[in-house]
Enzyme design. Structure first.
Site, short mmCIF file in Angstrom:
data_model
loop_
_atom_site.label_atom_id
_atom_site.label_comp_id
_atom_site.label_asym_id
_atom_site.label_seq_id
_atom_site.Cartn_x
_atom_site.Cartn_y
_atom_site.Cartn_z
N LYS A 75 -3.22 -14.83 16.07
CA LYS A 75 -4.44 -14.34 16.71
C LYS A 75 -4.63 -12.84 16.50
O LYS A 75 -5.74 -12.32 16.65
CB LYS A 75 -4.39 -14.64 18.22
CG LYS A 75 -4.43 -16.11 18.58
CD LYS A 75 -5.83 -16.65 18.56
CE LYS A 75 -5.88 -18.06 19.13
NZ LYS A 75 -7.25 -18.59 19.23
N ASP A 123 -6.13 -18.09 26.31
CA ASP A 123 -4.91 -18.70 26.81
C ASP A 123 -3.75 -17.72 26.72
O ASP A 123 -2.66 -17.99 27.19
CB ASP A 123 -4.56 -19.94 25.97
CG ASP A 123 -5.31 -21.18 26.41
OD1 ASP A 123 -5.51 -21.35 27.63
OD2 ASP A 123 -5.70 -21.99 25.55
#
Length: 395
Positions: A75, A123
């Protein structure tokens, strides 16, 4: 569960916008960006011949994103890249001159960025990337997390100076709340999932992930025959599938999308042939993949460029973590988090299913490519599941 792609668009040409964003030009753009990022180096590609032999396949390669840009996750490539691109565009418009990634540290750019606020739901890992990108430019970040996000992951985001907001419900609920608040307050939403009228920014996030395929293909001795990539809302899977499609065309590897059986929104969208939101069920150990509403932008790519969709059980993920932590003699040890090991979990599930194995033509000549999408981003949880501290594995 296992499903071959039967969508009407299967193996058709990618949408022109997706070719532009996720094809060669998109990979060139993130490559140029990373060249300007301090201390960036390509992540390693590990060969695991011992595990490949044990599984009855020819070769197994794992791209280890657990070391990416100090964030421990793939990410790192997406959220920060999108934030920096958006800030440069805003500064270019305000200053009346073209700007590039090389201008990131220009004081005039930082002055513009200081007046910007970037928001997202996460998340854990995407929020860290957005927060890091904002911190690099002196901008503000507000990150929305749901109740299932561990305190350790929240603290890891907050260390980048982000304001943290807890939201009741699931990840998808936090996406809705982040969008609502950001719209009300004039903030820039940097989401890794798309919705109607909101595709460009998730496209930039996905564009960041194309670096994984670009690097891996340069590091491999030969083209892989099979690729297994995990999916939450679908971003990384779509980015890598688009790279394989635009690079190899009809000769591309067989591409399989892996999800937790408890949160298989992409699988259900593939089964029904349209985007669908699935019901929230019991939480999965693969917390970074616990998504119930797929990204339509990612699905547009996957309907065309993925060959199969499959699910893995939590037990498969834990087995995969442990296999990587305690390697076959001669193989390197790899620290893979619960979601990071999901690609291998999917491969293990397929190899135990004779029908799926035959459908994907997995045999002793197969060269399989996986991505460890995260390291031990929650070290306590990792130690609980593996029985070793991450530092013991990495030693």
């Amino acid at each position: 569960m296992f499903l071959l792609n039967h969508h009407p668009d299967y193996r058709s040409t990618l949408h022109p916008d997706d070719v532009e964003t996720l094809g060669p030009a998109g990979a060139d753009a993130i490559e140029a960006h990373l060249a300007e990022r301090q201390n960036h180096v390509p992540t390693p590609l590990h060969s695991l011949p011992g595990l490949a032999a044990a599984l009855g396949i020819g070769a197994l390669f794992i791209k280890d994103e657990g070391q990416r840009l100090g964030l421990g996750s793939f990410k790192a490539l997406g959220g920060a890249y999108a934030v920096i691109r958006l800030a440069l565009e805003a500064a270019s418009e305000k200053l009346g001159r073209p700007l590039s990634d090389a201008d990131m540290n220009d004081p005039a750019i930082r002055t513009v960025a200081a007046g910007m606020t970037f928001a997202c739901a996460t998340d854990g890992n995407h929020g860290r990337s957005v927060a890091q990108g904002a911190q690099l430019l002196g901008a503000k970040a507000v990150i929305f997390v749901h109740g299932g996000v561990s305190d350790e992951r929240v603290a890891a985001i907050a260390r980048f100076g982000a304001e943290m907001v807890r939201v009741n419900g699931t990840y998808d609920d936090s996406v809705v709340e982040a969008a609502r608040v950001a719209t009300e307050r004039g903030w820039t939403i940097v989401s890794d999932t798309s919705w109607e009228g909101y595709e460009r920014i998730p496209g930039l996030v996905m564009q960041g992930y194309t670096a994984i395929a670009r690097e891996a293909l340069a590091q491999m001795p030969a083209q892989p025959s099979h690729v297994f990539v995990q999916a939450g809302v679908g971003g990384i899977a779509a980015a890598l599938a688009a790279q394989m499609q635009t690079r190899f065309g009809d000769e591309r590897p067989l591409f399989s999308v892996v999800e937790p059986s408890r949160a298989a929104c992409i699988f259900e969208a593939a089964r029904q042939g349209r985007p669908v939101k699935i019901a929230h069920g019991a939480p999965t150990v693969m917390a970074m993949l616990e998504c119930y509403d797929p990204s339509p932008l990612a699905l547009r790519v996957l309907y065309r460029a993925a060959d199969a969709f499959l699910t893995a059980e939590d037990s498969d993920a834990v087995e995969a973590m442990n296999r990587l932590a305690r390697p076959v003699a001669g193989d390197p040890a790899i620290v893979a988090g619960e979601s990071g090991a999901a690609g291998l979990a999917g491969l293990l599930a397929v190899l135990r299913n004779p029908e799926a194995r035959a459908a994907l033509k997995l045999d002793a000549s197969s060269r399989v490519f996986l991505v460890n999408t995260e390291g031990a981003t929650d070290p306590a949880r990792y130690a609980e599941l593996v029985g070793l501290e991450p530092t013991e594995v990495a030693a």
